[in-house]
Design an enzyme around this catalytic site. Sequence first.
Site, PDB file in Angstrom:
ATOM      1  N   GLU A   1      -0.135   1.236  -6.373  1.00  0.00           N
ATOM      2  CA  GLU A   1       0.742   0.785  -5.298  1.00  0.00           C
ATOM      3  C   GLU A   1       1.004  -0.713  -5.395  1.00  0.00           C
ATOM      4  O   GLU A   1       2.121  -1.181  -5.170  1.00  0.00           O
ATOM      5  CB  GLU A   1       0.131   1.131  -3.936  1.00  0.00           C
ATOM      6  CG  GLU A   1       0.203   2.599  -3.565  1.00  0.00           C
ATOM      7  CD  GLU A   1       1.620   3.057  -3.287  1.00  0.00           C
ATOM      8  OE1 GLU A   1       2.509   2.212  -3.071  1.00  0.00           O
ATOM      9  OE2 GLU A   1       1.857   4.286  -3.277  1.00  0.00           O
TER      10      GLU A   1
ATOM     11  N   GLY B   1       0.811  -1.210   0.000  1.00  0.00           N
ATOM     12  CA  GLY B   1       0.000   0.000   0.000  1.00  0.00           C
ATOM     13  C   GLY B   1       0.839   1.252   0.000  1.00  0.00           C
ATOM     14  O   GLY B   1       2.073   1.191  -0.052  1.00  0.00           O
TER      15      GLY B   1
ATOM     16  N   GLU C   1      11.255  -6.576  -0.833  1.00  0.00           N
ATOM     17  CA  GLU C   1      10.863  -7.951  -1.154  1.00  0.00           C
ATOM     18  C   GLU C   1       9.350  -8.078  -1.110  1.00  0.00           C
ATOM     19  O   GLU C   1       8.680  -7.422  -0.317  1.00  0.00           O
ATOM     20  CB  GLU C   1      11.496  -8.920  -0.141  1.00  0.00           C
ATOM     21  CG  GLU C   1      11.302 -10.385  -0.456  1.00  0.00           C
ATOM     22  CD  GLU C   1      11.981 -11.289   0.561  1.00  0.00           C
ATOM     23  OE1 GLU C   1      11.822 -12.519   0.450  1.00  0.00           O
ATOM     24  OE2 GLU C   1      12.667 -10.783   1.466  1.00  0.00           O
TER      25      GLU C   1
END
Length: 220
Positions: free
Chosen positions: A60, A44, A113
């Site tokens: 996002e 987000g 990641e």
Amino acid sequence: MEKEFEKPSVTVDIVIFTVFEKELKVLLVKRNIEPFKGMWAIPGGFVRMNESLEDAAKRELSEETGVKDVYLEQLYTFGDIKRDPRGRVITVSYYALVKPEGIKLSASTDVSEAKWFSISKIPKLAFDHKKILEYALKRLKWKFEYSLTAFSLLPEKFTLGQIQNIYEIVFEKKFDKRNFAKKLKSLNILKTETIEKNVSFRPPQTYSLKKDIKEVIEIL
């Protein structure tokens, strides 16, 4: 003259579920910036002034995980005053259920990641994301009970065993095979597909979903 009000920031957080390796999994990202640098979080970020909430969620998700073109449904708005150490931040959460096939995760921007986690092995999460995830899981189970959401994880043609397996994974319980099949067939939502003939084995019966099914339907 109107009083000037302080303006809170708005973010979007996206809970993405999938089922594979016989587990319900959720997509998390490792933060590469403060606050909570190095911790796992729900994908987000902040909403820009020139974009809608849904557009911000899609952007996002694409930037942080590489995931694109997924259906998003608005979940809930979380607005606890101290939920973000950076200041007054309100987040609008979304959730979706996707097939794992064809999704190639790639972290970028402010995360290092992106990874699928089993819902039973969730690490400590940043912000109030544990609360958001728990709420999303409750909503997911409700959708499984009263909609055809679970069928989005299946191929166009599927067996009764395949759909029962998804329900058992999400609800973490076993269902009686005969009763489960009887209930599904009684709902009049399945179309029986033709079984291939002239083969050396008896293939399982496959089904597909009928069209024009009402939106709310009691599965369980």
